[in-house]
Design an enzyme around this catalytic site. Structure first.
Site: not given
Ligand code: NAP
Length: 468
Positions: A241, A276
């Site tokens: 997501e 999001c």
């Molecule tokens: P994120 O930076 O992608 O992180 C999410 C998780 O994935 C974290 O545990 C992160 O680790 C891990 N991660 C990120 N990149 C990775 C990689 N290259 N390799 C391995 N693991 C990786 O996202 P966020 O900043 O937490 O969330 C914000 C985003 O989420 C916004 O774009 C928002 O729109 C979206 N969102 C979507 C929904 C939905 O339901 N569609 C709901 C809420 C939020 P770390 O902890 O080490 O950073």
């Protein structure tokens, strides 16, 4: 020497005192081996055990509400009102998934043919890897929908906790461990890992013992994880997501502009716009633009100060604004809150300007948006063609379902809102939270509501004939 994770309190402007150890490769190996064993020995196969497990987790959460609030609020800077809403939602999700598991189990049917019977049974997929998002430390994280949905389906789960709310994730994990111990379930039904950097998470989803993945977060993170799961020798389902722009269309027949603009500003700025489903672009008929801009500006001036989740999130948001300002020559109305220094506001663009400025068309994760003027239905359709798949699309006006944009919205978004705002995803059976790529990696499934457990189920059909 083990490395440690530190979390940050944006309300105080300082690091939190506790430090959390990073997991090792050995920890990962233990989680994987244990989860595989739990799955192979059917630790959560019994539907009654599963439902009992979910109820016990719920009881643990209720008993530890204040401790959860303490760590949640210091790590995310989200307030009590938001915590209460997320807390209630987390409990409601657990109930919903428990009920859904029971119902799915009862739906087992048998087809009786002349020479055989065939019965189809839902089975747990296997160990599921879960990554939660920064903006929902409860409802989309270690106690969140993906974890509870996978348990409800009978799957062991391994969570890679979010670094920015490591303490909330550890406390959440401890509540699940307590529930598991109380019911004497195999330790492999749940594992929890933390990391600085991406090694542990990436190794986890590539391991053949993991059979599915739930991810909530950014597009870039989601796609990295998705590609890793698809490039395995044995590709596995990965439900990512990701972000969304959540376009809003104001129709020329709308008369209550002020009401809707105020509601939209609230939706853009609540909890510093870190949702999001936050509306990112508003398409407004040209003749209404002047009025709408004034109303938006007045409304933004009255937004209460709210910190962002973490300095790194704030920095990313400010960078995005700078990036837009570098290439966009149109008008912009922004103010900065004096308490936390967060910039709030909006850009004003013609359709032409919007279409030639790619930076304006990407997700702005924070309290800001874009209003784009359209001169005709054709021009708006041209602008909409440029948008990719969305979690939501909103239409505001009289009889919006009769407008030509309704079909566009249904074809391009997972949820269509008529005369409302897209934030606030209700946990009900008819909710669909997901959307065409890139909003999510598989828009046939929902991350919210009963249907979400179907992501973690596979079926087996047993065909039986009389023994001769
Ligand atoms: P994120 O930076 O992608 O992180 C999410 C998780 O994935 C974290 O545990 C992160 O680790 C891990 N991660 C990120 N990149 C990775 C990689 N290259 N390799 C391995 N693991 C990786 O996202 P966020 O900043 O937490 O969330 C914000 C985003 O989420 C916004 O774009 C928002 O729109 C979206 N969102 C979507 C929904 C939905 O339901 N569609 C709901 C809420 C939020 P770390 O902890 O080490 O950073």
């Amino acid at each position: 020497m083990p490395a440690f994770i530190e979390t940050y309190n944006c309300r105080k402007g300082s690091l939190n005192p506790k430090k959390y150890p990073v997991s090792s490769r050995e920890d990962l190996e233990n989680c994987l081996a244990s989860a595989e064993f739990a799955h192979k020995t059917g630790a959560l196969l019994d539907i009654n055990k599963r439902v009992e497990f979910l109820s016990e987790i719920k009881a643990q959460i209720i008993n530890n509400k204040e401790a959860l609030f303490e760590v949640y609020s210091t790590e995310s800077s989200l307030n009590r009102i938001r915590f209460n809403a997320e807390f209630d939602r987390t409990l409601m999700q657990i109930d919903t998934y428990g009920d859904a598991a029971l119902e799915l189990n009862m739906r087992k049917k048998q087809s009786v043919l002349t020479d055989r019977t065939i019965s189809k049974t839902p089975m747990p997929l296997g160990p599921i890897a879960v990554f939660g998002a920064v903006n929902f430390p409860l409802a989309y994280s270690t106690l969140g929908g993906d974890v509870m949905g996978a348990f409800a389906a009978g799957c062991p789960v391994i969570v890679k906790g979010h670094t920015l709310h490591a303490g909330t994730s550890i406390l959440s994990a401890n509540l699940i461990y307590k529930a598991r111990e109380k019911l004497n379930l195999h330790p492999g039904v749940f594992g929890h890992l933390l990391d600085i950097g991406n090694d542990i998470g990436q190794a986890m989803v590539q391991d053949p013992r993991v059979k599915g993945c739930g991810f909530t977060g950014s597009f870039s993170g989601g796609m990295t994880i998705y590609r890793l799961t698809q490039n395995r020798k044995d590709p596995i389902p990965c439900f990512a997501e990701m972000g969304s722009i959540n376009p809003v269309i104001i129709l020329p027949n709308e008369k209550e502009l002020n009401h809707h603009i105020n509601a939209l500003v609230q939706s853009i700025t609540t909890d510093a716009g870190q949702f999001c489903t936050k509306p990112g672009v508003i398409f407004c008929p040209e003749p209404m633009l002047h009025k709408a801009v004034k109303m938006l500006n007045d409304s933004f001036e009255n937004v209460a100060p709210h910190p962002m989740l973490h300095p790194s999130v704030q920095q990313r948001f400010q960078q995005r604004l700078t990036e837009i300002n570098k290439c966009f020559k149109g008008k912009a109305y922004f103010n900065t809150d004096k308490e936390f220094g967060i910039t709030r506001g909006f850009f004003v663009a013609s359709m032409e300007q919007y279409l030639i400025t790619p930076a304006l068309q990407q997700e702005l994760f924070g309290p800001a948006g874009v209003i784009v003027a359209y001169e005709s239905e054709d021009e708006l359709l041209r602008g909409l063609k440029n948008l990719e798949g969305q979690l939501t699309a909103t239409i505001i006006g009289v009889n919006p379902e009769e407008s030509i944009f309704f079909n566009w919205a249904c074809a391009n978004a997972g949820r269509v809102i008529l005369n409302g705002v897209p934030t606030g995803v209700s946990v009900v059976s008819d909710m669909h939270h997901g959307g065409p790529f890139p909003a999510s990696s598989d828009d046939r499934f929902s991350a919210v509501g009963e249907a979400s457990i179907l992501r973690f189920v596979r079926y087996v059909a047993v065909q039986k004939s009389e023994h001769k």
